[in-house]
Motif scaffolding. Structure first.
Motif, PDB file in Angstrom:
ATOM      1  N   ASN A   8     -29.971   8.236  24.340  1.00  7.34           N
ATOM      2  CA  ASN A   8     -30.405   7.507  25.533  1.00  7.34           C
ATOM      3  C   ASN A   8     -30.848   6.092  25.151  1.00  7.34           C
ATOM      4  O   ASN A   8     -31.048   5.765  23.982  1.00  7.34           O
ATOM      5  N   LYS A   9     -31.022   5.259  26.152  1.00  5.41           N
ATOM      6  CA  LYS A   9     -31.337   3.840  25.952  1.00  5.41           C
ATOM      7  C   LYS A   9     -32.631   3.676  25.152  1.00  5.41           C
ATOM      8  O   LYS A   9     -32.704   2.844  24.252  1.00  5.41           O
ATOM      9  N   LYS A  10     -33.660   4.463  25.459  1.00  4.84           N
ATOM     10  CA  LYS A  10     -34.944   4.326  24.769  1.00  4.84           C
ATOM     11  C   LYS A  10     -34.792   4.620  23.279  1.00  4.84           C
ATOM     12  O   LYS A  10     -35.328   3.899  22.439  1.00  4.84           O
ATOM     13  N   LYS A  11     -34.042   5.656  22.939  1.00  5.06           N
ATOM     14  CA  LYS A  11     -33.831   6.012  21.536  1.00  5.06           C
ATOM     15  C   LYS A  11     -33.073   4.897  20.806  1.00  5.06           C
ATOM     16  O   LYS A  11     -33.416   4.541  19.679  1.00  5.06           O
ATOM     17  N   ILE A  12     -32.079   4.341  21.464  1.00  3.76           N
ATOM     18  CA  ILE A  12     -31.310   3.244  20.865  1.00  3.76           C
ATOM     19  C   ILE A  12     -32.222   2.042  20.629  1.00  3.76           C
ATOM     20  O   ILE A  12     -32.243   1.461  19.546  1.00  3.76           O
ATOM     21  N   GLU A  13     -32.996   1.685  21.655  1.00  4.69           N
ATOM     22  CA  GLU A  13     -33.872   0.523  21.529  1.00  4.69           C
ATOM     23  C   GLU A  13     -34.933   0.723  20.447  1.00  4.69           C
ATOM     24  O   GLU A  13     -35.270  -0.214  19.726  1.00  4.69           O
ATOM     25  N   GLU A  14     -35.459   1.940  20.305  1.00  2.00           N
ATOM     26  CA  GLU A  14     -36.434   2.206  19.246  1.00  2.00           C
ATOM     27  C   GLU A  14     -35.824   1.954  17.873  1.00  2.00           C
ATOM     28  O   GLU A  14     -36.438   1.307  17.021  1.00  2.00           O
ATOM     29  N   LYS A  15     -34.622   2.444  17.650  1.00  3.37           N
ATOM     30  CA  LYS A  15     -33.932   2.233  16.375  1.00  3.37           C
ATOM     31  C   LYS A  15     -33.646   0.750  16.162  1.00  3.37           C
ATOM     32  O   LYS A  15     -33.888   0.197  15.084  1.00  3.37           O
ATOM     33  N   LEU A  16     -33.149   0.080  17.198  1.00  2.68           N
ATOM     34  CA  LEU A  16     -32.830  -1.345  17.072  1.00  2.68           C
ATOM     35  C   LEU A  16     -34.093  -2.169  16.846  1.00  2.68           C
ATOM     36  O   LEU A  16     -34.064  -3.157  16.097  1.00  2.68           O
ATOM     37  N   ASN A  17     -35.212  -1.778  17.454  1.00  2.78           N
ATOM     38  CA  ASN A  17     -36.470  -2.490  17.239  1.00  2.78           C
ATOM     39  C   ASN A  17     -36.946  -2.363  15.794  1.00  2.78           C
ATOM     40  O   ASN A  17     -37.482  -3.315  15.221  1.00  2.78           O
ATOM     41  N   LEU A  18     -36.749  -1.207  15.174  1.00  2.00           N
ATOM     42  CA  LEU A  18     -37.097  -1.040  13.764  1.00  2.00           C
ATOM     43  C   LEU A  18     -36.280  -1.997  12.896  1.00  2.00           C
ATOM     44  O   LEU A  18     -36.820  -2.642  11.989  1.00  2.00           O
ATOM     45  N   ILE A  19     -34.990  -2.080  13.171  1.00  2.07           N
ATOM     46  CA  ILE A  19     -34.124  -2.991  12.416  1.00  2.07           C
ATOM     47  C   ILE A  19     -34.558  -4.433  12.653  1.00  2.07           C
ATOM     48  O   ILE A  19     -34.694  -5.220  11.714  1.00  2.07           O
ATOM     49  N   PHE A  20     -34.796  -4.784  13.913  1.00  3.00           N
ATOM     50  CA  PHE A  20     -35.218  -6.148  14.255  1.00  3.00           C
ATOM     51  C   PHE A  20     -36.496  -6.517  13.511  1.00  3.00           C
ATOM     52  O   PHE A  20     -36.585  -7.588  12.896  1.00  3.00           O
ATOM     53  N   ASN A  21     -37.498  -5.650  13.542  1.00  3.47           N
ATOM     54  CA  ASN A  21     -38.780  -5.958  12.907  1.00  3.47           C
ATOM     55  C   ASN A  21     -38.637  -6.130  11.400  1.00  3.47           C
ATOM     56  O   ASN A  21     -39.279  -7.003  10.814  1.00  3.47           O
ATOM     57  N   LYS A  22     -37.809  -5.320  10.774  1.00  8.34           N
ATOM     58  CA  LYS A  22     -37.568  -5.456   9.328  1.00  8.34           C
ATOM     59  C   LYS A  22     -37.011  -6.839   9.013  1.00  8.34           C
ATOM     60  O   LYS A  22     -37.495  -7.526   8.109  1.00  8.34           O
ATOM     61  N   TYR A  23     -35.992  -7.252   9.743  1.00  3.84           N
ATOM     62  CA  TYR A  23     -35.384  -8.554   9.493  1.00  3.84           C
ATOM     63  C   TYR A  23     -36.310  -9.695   9.902  1.00  3.84           C
ATOM     64  O   TYR A  23     -36.402 -10.700   9.210  1.00  3.84           O
ATOM     65  N   LYS A  24     -37.012  -9.540  11.011  1.00  2.99           N
ATOM     66  CA  LYS A  24     -37.916 -10.603  11.465  1.00  2.99           C
ATOM     67  C   LYS A  24     -38.995 -10.871  10.424  1.00  2.99           C
ATOM     68  O   LYS A  24     -39.277 -12.024  10.095  1.00  2.99           O
ATOM     69  N   ASN A  25     -39.579  -9.819   9.871  1.00  2.00           N
ATOM     70  CA  ASN A  25     -40.604  -9.987   8.845  1.00  2.00           C
ATOM     71  C   ASN A  25     -40.038 -10.703   7.623  1.00  2.00           C
ATOM     72  O   ASN A  25     -40.679 -11.592   7.064  1.00  2.00           O
ATOM     73  N   SER A  26     -38.854 -10.346   7.219  1.00  2.32           N
ATOM     74  CA  SER A  26     -38.214 -10.998   6.081  1.00  2.32           C
ATOM     75  C   SER A  26     -37.933 -12.462   6.377  1.00  2.32           C
ATOM     76  O   SER A  26     -38.206 -13.343   5.567  1.00  2.32           O
TER      77      SER A  26
ATOM     78  N   ASN B 247     -21.777   1.806  26.209  1.00  2.12           N
ATOM     79  CA  ASN B 247     -22.622   1.892  27.395  1.00  2.12           C
ATOM     80  C   ASN B 247     -24.039   1.382  27.110  1.00  2.12           C
ATOM     81  O   ASN B 247     -25.010   1.824  27.725  1.00  2.12           O
ATOM     82  N   PHE B 248     -24.138   0.460  26.137  1.00  2.00           N
ATOM     83  CA  PHE B 248     -25.413  -0.169  25.815  1.00  2.00           C
ATOM     84  C   PHE B 248     -25.209  -1.679  25.871  1.00  2.00           C
ATOM     85  O   PHE B 248     -24.263  -2.209  25.288  1.00  2.00           O
ATOM     86  N   ASP B 249     -26.118  -2.372  26.560  1.00  2.00           N
ATOM     87  CA  ASP B 249     -25.994  -3.812  26.757  1.00  2.00           C
ATOM     88  C   ASP B 249     -26.728  -4.562  25.640  1.00  2.00           C
ATOM     89  O   ASP B 249     -27.940  -4.781  25.712  1.00  2.00           O
ATOM     90  N   LEU B 250     -25.988  -4.939  24.597  1.00  2.00           N
ATOM     91  CA  LEU B 250     -26.558  -5.633  23.449  1.00  2.00           C
ATOM     92  C   LEU B 250     -27.099  -7.006  23.837  1.00  2.00           C
ATOM     93  O   LEU B 250     -28.159  -7.416  23.366  1.00  2.00           O
ATOM     94  N   LYS B 251     -26.400  -7.702  24.704  1.00  2.00           N
ATOM     95  CA  LYS B 251     -26.873  -9.019  25.126  1.00  2.00           C
ATOM     96  C   LYS B 251     -28.220  -8.891  25.847  1.00  2.00           C
ATOM     97  O   LYS B 251     -29.145  -9.668  25.592  1.00  2.00           O
ATOM     98  N   GLU B 252     -28.335  -7.924  26.713  1.00  2.00           N
ATOM     99  CA  GLU B 252     -29.606  -7.683  27.406  1.00  2.00           C
ATOM    100  C   GLU B 252     -30.707  -7.357  26.400  1.00  2.00           C
ATOM    101  O   GLU B 252     -31.838  -7.837  26.515  1.00  2.00           O
ATOM    102  N   TYR B 253     -30.369  -6.551  25.396  1.00  2.00           N
ATOM    103  CA  TYR B 253     -31.357  -6.204  24.368  1.00  2.00           C
ATOM    104  C   TYR B 253     -31.816  -7.463  23.613  1.00  2.00           C
ATOM    105  O   TYR B 253     -33.002  -7.688  23.442  1.00  2.00           O
ATOM    106  N   PHE B 254     -30.859  -8.280  23.158  1.00  2.00           N
ATOM    107  CA  PHE B 254     -31.216  -9.526  22.463  1.00  2.00           C
ATOM    108  C   PHE B 254     -32.094 -10.402  23.354  1.00  2.00           C
ATOM    109  O   PHE B 254     -33.098 -10.952  22.899  1.00  2.00           O
ATOM    110  N   ASN B 255     -31.701 -10.552  24.611  1.00  2.00           N
ATOM    111  CA  ASN B 255     -32.496 -11.377  25.529  1.00  2.00           C
ATOM    112  C   ASN B 255     -33.900 -10.826  25.730  1.00  2.00           C
ATOM    113  O   ASN B 255     -34.841 -11.591  25.938  1.00  2.00           O
ATOM    114  N   SER B 256     -34.065  -9.513  25.629  1.00  2.00           N
ATOM    115  CA  SER B 256     -35.398  -8.921  25.789  1.00  2.00           C
ATOM    116  C   SER B 256     -36.316  -9.255  24.618  1.00  2.00           C
ATOM    117  O   SER B 256     -37.541  -9.134  24.726  1.00  2.00           O
TER     118      SER B 256
END
Length: 180
Positions: free
Chosen positions: A3-21, A169-178
């Motif tokens: 589901n969308k929430k599970k995808i976003e949780e995983k993507l947020n973990l990846i984002f935070n790892k790279y953002k910190n670096s 069925n996941f909007d990557l652009k919307e996720y990036f914009n968020s």
């Protein structure tokens, strides 16, 4: 399918790892909106210009990881990319699509161009449709020509976002914009 929430949780973990670096590597300067990845990591063109090779490589790793993770989480027919020895021919496979994900392509050296053609033809011989996804549209023309000559179907920028959404069925652009 996840589901969308599970995808976003995983993507947020990846984002935070790279953002910190990224935050540890470069001091922040004026903000620019060159592309969505630069925007979400608050990097300006001036930041990137200091070491383009580094930033293109790191943004590329992040982008590849994000797109592959989306497909891994949303597709039952997901497989990791095809490898030949230490070379990665494509980043992931969904169904009969062999997908290579690139932030951009700027190298026009003959070895890189030959690899694009060779890998595209190899994937077609193995029954796959080679697909290359680019975030940016400012790719080197010689490299794009070589990729096309290798039989790759190319999607960049908006077409790339549409492709990811259609196939996952996941909007990557919307996720990036968020994240901005």
């Amino acid at each position: 399918m996840a589901n969308k929430k599970k995808i976003e949780e995983k993507l947020n973990l990846i984002f935070n790892k790279y953002k910190n670096s990224f935050d540890k590597k470069v001091l922040l300067k004026e903000k620019t909106n060159r592309d969505l990845i630069m925007k979400i990591f608050n990097k300006t063109q001036n930041d990137v210009d200091v070491n383009k090779q580094y930033w293109n490589r790191e943004f590329g790793k992040y982008f590849e990881y994000i797109v592959s993770s989306i497909f891994a989480l949303t597709r039952n027919d997901y497989k990791p990319g095809l490898r030949i020895k230490s070379d990665e021919v494509c980043d992931c496979i969904i169904g009969n699509l062999a997908i290579d994900v690139k932030y951009r392509v700027g190298s026009g050296d003959s070895g890189t161009l030959k690899k694009f053609r060779f890998y595209g033809n190899l994937l077609k011989e193995k029954g796959y449709i080679p697909v290359m996804l680019f975030l940016r549209e400012d790719n080197l023309k010689a490299a794009i020509t070589s990729i096309n000559n290798g039989g790759w179907k190319i999607y960049s920028n908006e077409q790339m976002f549409d492709f990811v959404k259609k196939k996952s069925n996941f909007d990557l652009k919307e996720y990036f914009n968020s994240l901005t």
